[in-house]
Design a protein around this motif. Structure first.
Motif, mmCIF file in Angstrom:
data_model
loop_
_atom_site.group_PDB
_atom_site.id
_atom_site.type_symbol
_atom_site.label_atom_id
_atom_site.label_comp_id
_atom_site.label_asym_id
_atom_site.label_seq_id
_atom_site.Cartn_x
_atom_site.Cartn_y
_atom_site.Cartn_z
ATOM 1 N N MET A 1 0.774 -1.195 0.000
ATOM 2 C CA MET A 1 0.000 0.000 0.000
ATOM 3 C C MET A 1 0.823 1.270 0.000
ATOM 4 S SD MET A 1 -1.445 0.041 3.789
ATOM 5 C CE MET A 1 -1.144 1.756 3.601
ATOM 6 N N PRO A 2 1.028 1.984 1.112
ATOM 7 C CA PRO A 2 1.519 3.342 0.965
ATOM 8 C C PRO A 2 3.004 3.369 0.749
ATOM 9 C CG PRO A 2 1.213 2.858 3.234
ATOM 10 C CD PRO A 2 0.791 1.647 2.474
ATOM 11 N N ARG A 3 3.515 2.431 0.102
ATOM 12 C CA ARG A 3 4.953 2.250 0.063
ATOM 13 C C ARG A 3 5.490 2.409 -1.326
ATOM 14 N NH1 ARG A 3 0.571 -1.184 1.365
ATOM 15 N NH2 ARG A 3 -0.028 -1.317 -0.747
ATOM 16 N N ALA A 63 1.096 4.433 14.242
ATOM 17 C CA ALA A 63 1.108 3.928 12.863
ATOM 18 C C ALA A 63 -0.334 3.906 12.366
ATOM 19 C CB ALA A 63 1.688 2.519 12.829
ATOM 20 N N ASN A 64 -0.524 4.141 11.083
ATOM 21 C CA ASN A 64 -1.883 4.097 10.531
ATOM 22 C C ASN A 64 -1.803 3.945 9.029
ATOM 23 O OD1 ASN A 64 -2.553 7.066 9.290
ATOM 24 N ND2 ASN A 64 -1.049 7.191 10.942
ATOM 25 N N ASN A 67 -1.103 6.560 6.196
ATOM 26 C CA ASN A 67 -1.089 7.827 6.943
ATOM 27 C C ASN A 67 -2.381 8.608 6.699
ATOM 28 O OD1 ASN A 67 -0.041 9.625 8.785
ATOM 29 N ND2 ASN A 67 1.230 10.710 7.307
ATOM 30 N N ARG A 158 9.217 6.081 17.122
ATOM 31 C CA ARG A 158 8.764 4.996 16.226
ATOM 32 C C ARG A 158 8.397 5.539 14.847
ATOM 33 N NH1 ARG A 158 4.916 3.764 13.419
ATOM 34 N NH2 ARG A 158 4.076 5.789 14.026
ATOM 35 N N HIS A 159 8.985 4.981 13.806
ATOM 36 C CA HIS A 159 8.619 5.344 12.430
ATOM 37 C C HIS A 159 8.671 4.081 11.579
ATOM 38 C CE1 HIS A 159 9.135 9.481 13.677
ATOM 39 N NE2 HIS A 159 10.386 9.244 14.013
ATOM 40 N N THR A 160 7.892 4.051 10.522
ATOM 41 C CA THR A 160 7.933 2.924 9.587
ATOM 42 C C THR A 160 9.209 3.025 8.752
ATOM 43 O OG1 THR A 160 5.530 2.806 9.537
ATOM 44 C CG2 THR A 160 6.707 1.847 7.654
ATOM 45 N N ARG A 162 11.228 1.847 5.600
ATOM 46 C CA ARG A 162 11.085 1.169 4.303
ATOM 47 C C ARG A 162 12.424 0.978 3.590
ATOM 48 N NH1 ARG A 162 6.686 4.819 4.649
ATOM 49 N NH2 ARG A 162 4.715 3.698 4.917
ATOM 50 N N ILE A 239 1.465 9.751 2.276
ATOM 51 C CA ILE A 239 2.791 9.152 2.147
ATOM 52 C C ILE A 239 3.709 10.108 1.396
ATOM 53 C CG2 ILE A 239 4.037 7.159 1.246
ATOM 54 C CD1 ILE A 239 2.033 6.473 3.426
ATOM 55 N N GLN A 320 8.670 -2.525 8.973
ATOM 56 C CA GLN A 320 7.789 -1.974 7.923
ATOM 57 C C GLN A 320 6.530 -2.827 7.840
ATOM 58 O OE1 GLN A 320 9.114 -2.276 3.835
ATOM 59 N NE2 GLN A 320 7.415 -1.011 3.072
ATOM 60 N N HIS A 321 5.386 -2.198 7.959
ATOM 61 C CA HIS A 321 4.110 -2.885 7.767
ATOM 62 C C HIS A 321 4.007 -3.277 6.293
ATOM 63 C CE1 HIS A 321 2.868 -1.162 11.662
ATOM 64 N NE2 HIS A 321 3.658 -0.178 11.275
ATOM 65 N N ASN A 323 1.114 -5.164 3.792
ATOM 66 C CA ASN A 323 -0.222 -5.770 3.833
ATOM 67 C C ASN A 323 -0.876 -6.015 2.480
ATOM 68 O OD1 ASN A 323 -0.862 -6.058 6.766
ATOM 69 N ND2 ASN A 323 -0.141 -3.949 6.703
ATOM 70 N N SER A 372 6.698 10.939 9.377
ATOM 71 C CA SER A 372 5.638 11.302 8.431
ATOM 72 C C SER A 372 4.812 12.432 9.042
ATOM 73 C CB SER A 372 4.733 10.100 8.177
ATOM 74 O OG SER A 372 5.396 9.175 7.358
ATOM 75 N N ARG A 374 1.723 14.787 10.428
ATOM 76 C CA ARG A 374 0.516 14.520 11.221
ATOM 77 C C ARG A 374 -0.325 15.789 11.304
ATOM 78 N NH1 ARG A 374 2.323 9.998 10.956
ATOM 79 N NH2 ARG A 374 2.130 8.338 12.497
HETATM 80 C C1 LIG Z 1 -2.989 -1.233 9.329
HETATM 81 C C2 LIG Z 1 -1.741 -0.658 8.696
HETATM 82 C C3 LIG Z 1 -1.352 -1.097 7.436
HETATM 83 C C4 LIG Z 1 -0.178 -0.595 6.861
HETATM 84 N N1 LIG Z 1 0.262 -1.123 5.674
HETATM 85 C C5 LIG Z 1 1.449 -0.715 5.155
HETATM 86 C C6 LIG Z 1 1.982 -1.336 3.995
HETATM 87 O O1 LIG Z 1 1.394 -2.275 3.443
HETATM 88 N N2 LIG Z 1 3.173 -0.878 3.512
HETATM 89 C C7 LIG Z 1 3.861 0.142 4.119
HETATM 90 O O2 LIG Z 1 4.934 0.508 3.642
HETATM 91 N N3 LIG Z 1 3.372 0.746 5.235
HETATM 92 C C8 LIG Z 1 2.199 0.337 5.753
HETATM 93 N N4 LIG Z 1 1.729 0.899 6.912
HETATM 94 C C9 LIG Z 1 2.509 1.965 7.559
HETATM 95 C C10 LIG Z 1 1.851 3.318 7.369
HETATM 96 O O3 LIG Z 1 1.940 3.733 6.024
HETATM 97 C C11 LIG Z 1 2.517 4.315 8.322
HETATM 98 O O4 LIG Z 1 2.215 3.944 9.632
HETATM 99 C C12 LIG Z 1 2.054 5.737 8.076
HETATM 100 O O5 LIG Z 1 2.456 6.187 6.814
HETATM 101 C C13 LIG Z 1 2.604 6.693 9.128
HETATM 102 O O6 LIG Z 1 4.000 6.627 9.155
HETATM 103 P P1 LIG Z 1 4.788 6.238 10.491
HETATM 104 O O7 LIG Z 1 4.412 4.829 10.835
HETATM 105 O O8 LIG Z 1 6.236 6.331 10.110
HETATM 106 O O9 LIG Z 1 4.394 7.193 11.555
HETATM 107 C C14 LIG Z 1 0.577 0.399 7.528
HETATM 108 C C15 LIG Z 1 0.172 0.826 8.801
HETATM 109 C C16 LIG Z 1 -0.957 0.293 9.390
HETATM 110 C C17 LIG Z 1 -1.344 0.712 10.776
#
Ligand SMILES: Cc1cc2nc3c(=O)[nH]c(=O)nc-3n(C[C@H](O)[C@H](O)[C@H](O)COP(=O)(O)O)c2cc1C
Length: 382
Positions: A1-3, A63-64, A67, A158-160, A162, A239, A320-321, A323, A372, A374
């Motif tokens: 997704m947001p990646r 995290a969300n 974003n 905490r940050h995602t 990538r 993103i 890194q999330h 999904n 990121s 907010r």
């Molecule tokens: C339910 C959920 C699904 C997410 N899925 C992805 C994903 O598939 N790929 C990715 O790069 N980040 C994913 N993220 C991370 C979000 O993009 C990230 O949390 C958001 O951009 C805010 O950035 P931060 O976590 O650095 O604060 C996900 C976060 C959540 C909570």
């Protein structure tokens, strides 16, 4: 997704741009202004907040998905209600709203950790009134000794991440410790390593290929990309290039070049996912819940996800999330397609009665993840 890696901006047109144009673009895109401006102020301001405002200030740093920050908060002296913001749902990329509800769970966990740090014992009720499905939770606040836990202290760090991770293996015992710190009632984290991780990586790539071939899903994802400094400062969500895990130089060049077409961006996203993110994952974690379609499971699963990310941060582990597999499985259900990724998901639960909710990769990284944007606390209180 947001990646999406936005790498499509690097190359091609670069040579044609004159120095003057680049100078202008450098200002327009905030090339040298990574993580600054009011859109990023909530990260630094968190430490200065106190009382009930601090609880919301903690919640919004969670995290969300994409974003999108799909939340609002009703703050009263003895309780805070967490309410979904329907205008921030993700459409085709999250067709069954799994990720938006998980995101609310992440925010609830940060709120609860901050409540304890501010001298409250938070008491949670999920879905207090089922006739109001957007009302995710009520957190009742009772005075208690302040507890500034280790997880609480990690909220602003905490940050995602990538970026590509190093080849250093993570001690499986440490992963179990992190799961132990994160897991809440009825939720489990399953770690995939070795050949299980390889199989999961292959599935992630296949799901991403299918996702970008679905114009509605691709477009729904692209809607959340923020391309310019002005857009980031005005909208304070979505993103950004800064959050893609690229080197400082590559990020700066990408910012100065024109945004690529959606198709080009999708192809570079797939390349970054396959050749950097999947290729360097030390392990994957899957959050398993009793019922992945039920709001309560999603909220508790989201709380667990946030705790895992905070615990990983405390241990110097990047996360890194990821999904795309559930995004495709939910899309199959929505459109009545044959359950290619739905079946793969069942397999991933490892015969457990619990169901996969969300997933992520972990590893060690030499590159610090950047924050990121907010929205402000005042913008999310109703
Ligand atoms: C339910 C959920 C699904 C997410 N899925 C992805 C994903 O598939 N790929 C990715 O790069 N980040 C994913 N993220 C991370 C979000 O993009 C990230 O949390 C958001 O951009 C805010 O950035 P931060 O976590 O650095 O604060 C996900 C976060 C959540 C909570």
């Amino acid at each position: 997704m947001p990646r999406r890696a936005f790498l499509a901006r690097v190359g091609g047109t670069g040579a044609a741009l004159g120095a003057a144009t680049l100078g202008y673009r450098a200002v327009d895109q905030g090339v040298l202004a990574t993580g600054t401006g009011t859109a990023y102020a909530p990260w630094a301001d968190f430490a200065d907040r106190s009382g009930l405002e601090a609880l919301v200030a903690g919640a919004i740093l969670a995290a969300n998905a994409h974003n999108s920050q799909p939340w609002s908060f009703d703050v009263q002296p003895d309780r805070i209600d967490v309410i979904a913001d329907r205008s921030r749902l993700l459409g085709a990329i999250d067709p069954l709203t799994r990720e938006s509800v998980v995101s609310l769970g992440c925010a609830i966990e940060n709120l609860a950790l901050t409540a304890r740090a501010e001298g409250f014992a938070p008491q949670l009720t999920y879905q207090p009134d089922r006739s109001q499905p957007d009302w995710a939770a009520r957190i009742t606040l009772v005075a208690a000794p302040a507890d500034r836990s280790d997880l609480y202290r990690m909220i602003p760090d905490r940050h995602t991440n990538r970026s590509g991770y190093t080849s250093t293996r993570i001690d499986p015992g440490l992963l179990e410790d992190i799961a132990g710190l994160g897991e809440l009632d009825g939720v489990k984290v399953r770690w995939l390593m070795g050949s299980d991780a390889d199989r999961y990586g292959e599935l992630l790539v296949a799901a991403t290929e299918t996702l970008i071939a679905d114009p509605e899903q691709s477009a729904a994802s692209a809607e959340w990309f923020r391309h310019s400094w002005d857009e980031i400062q005005a909208r304070r969500d979505g993103i950004t290039l800064d959050a893609q895990g690229m080197s400082i130089l590559r990020t700066a060049i990408a910012k100065m070049l024109p945004a690529g077409s959606r198709e080009r961006n999708d192809n570079y996203w797939l390349m970054a996912l396959r050749d950097t993110q999947v290729a360097t994952a030390a392990a994957y974690g899957i959050v398993l819940v009793p019922d992945s379609a039920a709001a309560e499971s999603r909220l508790i699963g989201g709380r667990t996800l946030q705790r895992i990310h905070l615990a990983a941060t405390a241990n110097g582990i990047a996360l890194q999330h990821m999904n795309q597999i559930t995004e495709r499985a939910d899309r199959e259900l929505q459109l009545g397609l044959s359950p290619t990724f739905g079946d793969a998901l069942e397999e991933l639960s490892g015969g457990d009665a619990l169901q996969p909710l969300v997933a992520f990769r972990v590893g060690y990284s030499n590159r610090e993840a950047r924050p990121s944007p907010r929205r402000a606390v005042g913008d999310v209180i109703v």
